[in-house]
Structure formats: C-alpha cells, structure tokens
Scaffold this active site. Structure first.
Site, PDB file in Angstrom:
ATOM      1  N   HIS A  59     -16.399  48.559  32.663  1.00  0.00           N
ATOM      2  CA  HIS A  59     -15.591  48.478  33.941  1.00  0.00           C
ATOM      3  C   HIS A  59     -14.499  49.604  33.743  1.00  0.00           C
ATOM      4  O   HIS A  59     -14.067  49.996  32.361  1.00  0.00           O
ATOM      5  CB  HIS A  59     -14.816  47.408  34.293  1.00  0.00           C
ATOM      6  N   GLU A  69     -11.376  50.152  34.435  1.00  0.00           N
ATOM      7  CA  GLU A  69     -10.210  49.676  33.847  1.00  0.00           C
ATOM      8  C   GLU A  69     -10.116  49.405  32.310  1.00  0.00           C
ATOM      9  O   GLU A  69      -9.393  49.790  31.687  1.00  0.00           O
ATOM     10  CB  GLU A  69      -9.720  48.069  34.478  1.00  0.00           C
ATOM     11  N   CYS A  84     -11.118  42.941  38.990  1.00  0.00           N
ATOM     12  CA  CYS A  84     -11.959  41.485  38.846  1.00  0.00           C
ATOM     13  C   CYS A  84     -11.083  40.616  37.918  1.00  0.00           C
ATOM     14  O   CYS A  84     -10.078  41.180  37.063  1.00  0.00           O
ATOM     15  CB  CYS A  84     -13.420  41.829  38.482  1.00  0.00           C
ATOM     16  N   CYS A 138     -11.400  42.067  33.986  1.00  0.00           N
ATOM     17  CA  CYS A 138     -10.671  43.205  33.750  1.00  0.00           C
ATOM     18  C   CYS A 138      -9.065  42.748  33.698  1.00  0.00           C
ATOM     19  O   CYS A 138      -8.121  43.396  32.840  1.00  0.00           O
ATOM     20  CB  CYS A 138     -10.648  44.401  34.788  1.00  0.00           C
TER      21      CYS A 138
END
Length: 167
Positions: free
Chosen positions: A81, A83, A110, A113
């Site tokens: 991801h 992040e 999410c 993360c």
C-alpha cells in the site's frame, strides 16, 4: 494566549498546507501501475517539508507485468500500500509527522495501514471524505476500523470534502 484572529489565521494556514499536500498525494497516486486502485501518500515533517512519498505497487525488484495486476488474488497478495511504501521509504523517525492520503474514501486509510502508521509514530492523518464510489464501498469496513484504531491511539484525523481539494 493567542487571539481569535491568530487562531483563525493558523487554521487557515493549516488548511492551505493540507490541501497542497492532498494535491501532491493525488499526483503521486497516478504513478501506481494498478489499473483499478490509484493510491498516493505523502509524509510531511512538522516544518512542512516532505519526508517521504509512496504509491501502491508491487515490491521493488518484482515484476510489474499488467497481467499480475489484472489477477485480483495475485495483486492483493503482492501489492504494498502507498502508506506503507511511504513509511518504508522514509529515512528518519516519523514521530509527530503527518501523512496525507489520496483517493477519497470513508476514511483516510485501511485498518492494515492504520496499524503501521500508528506504530511508526505518525501523529496526524489527513484524507478526503467521499462515500459514493465503488472504491470507497469496497474499503468501507477497513476504513471504519482504521478510524477506530486512530481514535484509540490518539492520532489526529482530518478529513476534507472532495470539493475542498478541487477548489
């Protein structure tokens, strides 16, 4: 004690910087090779300089073949991801930093993360509120859980309206 005018001026300045970095996160999201989910993240120091950037994609050195992104199971097992990519790209401790995340959704990140953001010591998360897309519906439960984690950990969350970002 600051005056009302000073506090208002500080709030306007923070909003201006938030929108600038949300625009940058949006631009960074376009670097992703994932055809269905374009996510960008910008980590910013307290002095408002950029510490790290990230977008969603496969690990460094792994194939970016489009067929792998089109196979949902393969994509989900391989993708890092935005992040997390930003956190891993940072070359400094992130305590007290702010992370800006694009695209608009129910929450800024999410839950997966959120755990990494909290663990990295990031103190503020900024995102864009949007509730009508297929992407936000797909991630709704994970974003709602992330908001609970942020609240529990005392992380500040700021969500802007999508119309604010496009001003």
């Amino acid at each position: 004690m600051s005056t009302f005018a000073e506090r208002l001026s500080m709030a306007e300045s923070e909003r201006k910087w938030d929108l600038r970095y949300l625009h940058l996160a949006r631009h960074i999201s376009l670097w992703s090779k994932d055809p269905s989910t374009k996510v960008g993240a910008v980590i910013v120091r307290p002095d408002r300089t950029v510490a790290a950037l990230g977008y969603n994609g496969f690990p460094r050195g792994c194939s970016d073949d489009a067929r792998l992104y089109n196979d949902r199971e393969t994509k989900l097992s391989r993708v890092v991801h935005a992040e997390m990519n930003a956190i891993l790209s940072a070359r400094e401790p992130l305590h007290g930093h702010t992370i800006y995340v694009w695209p608009p959704s129910y929450g800024p990140t999410c839950d997966r993360c959120a755990a990494h953001i909290i663990q990295a010591g990031i103190g503020r998360v900024v995102g864009v509120k949007e509730t009508m897309s297929e992407l936000s519906e797909r991630w709704k439960a994970a974003c709602q859980e992330a908001l609970k984690l942020y609240e529990e950990a005392g992380i500040t969350v700021a969500m802007y309206a999508e119309s604010d970002v496009y001003e």
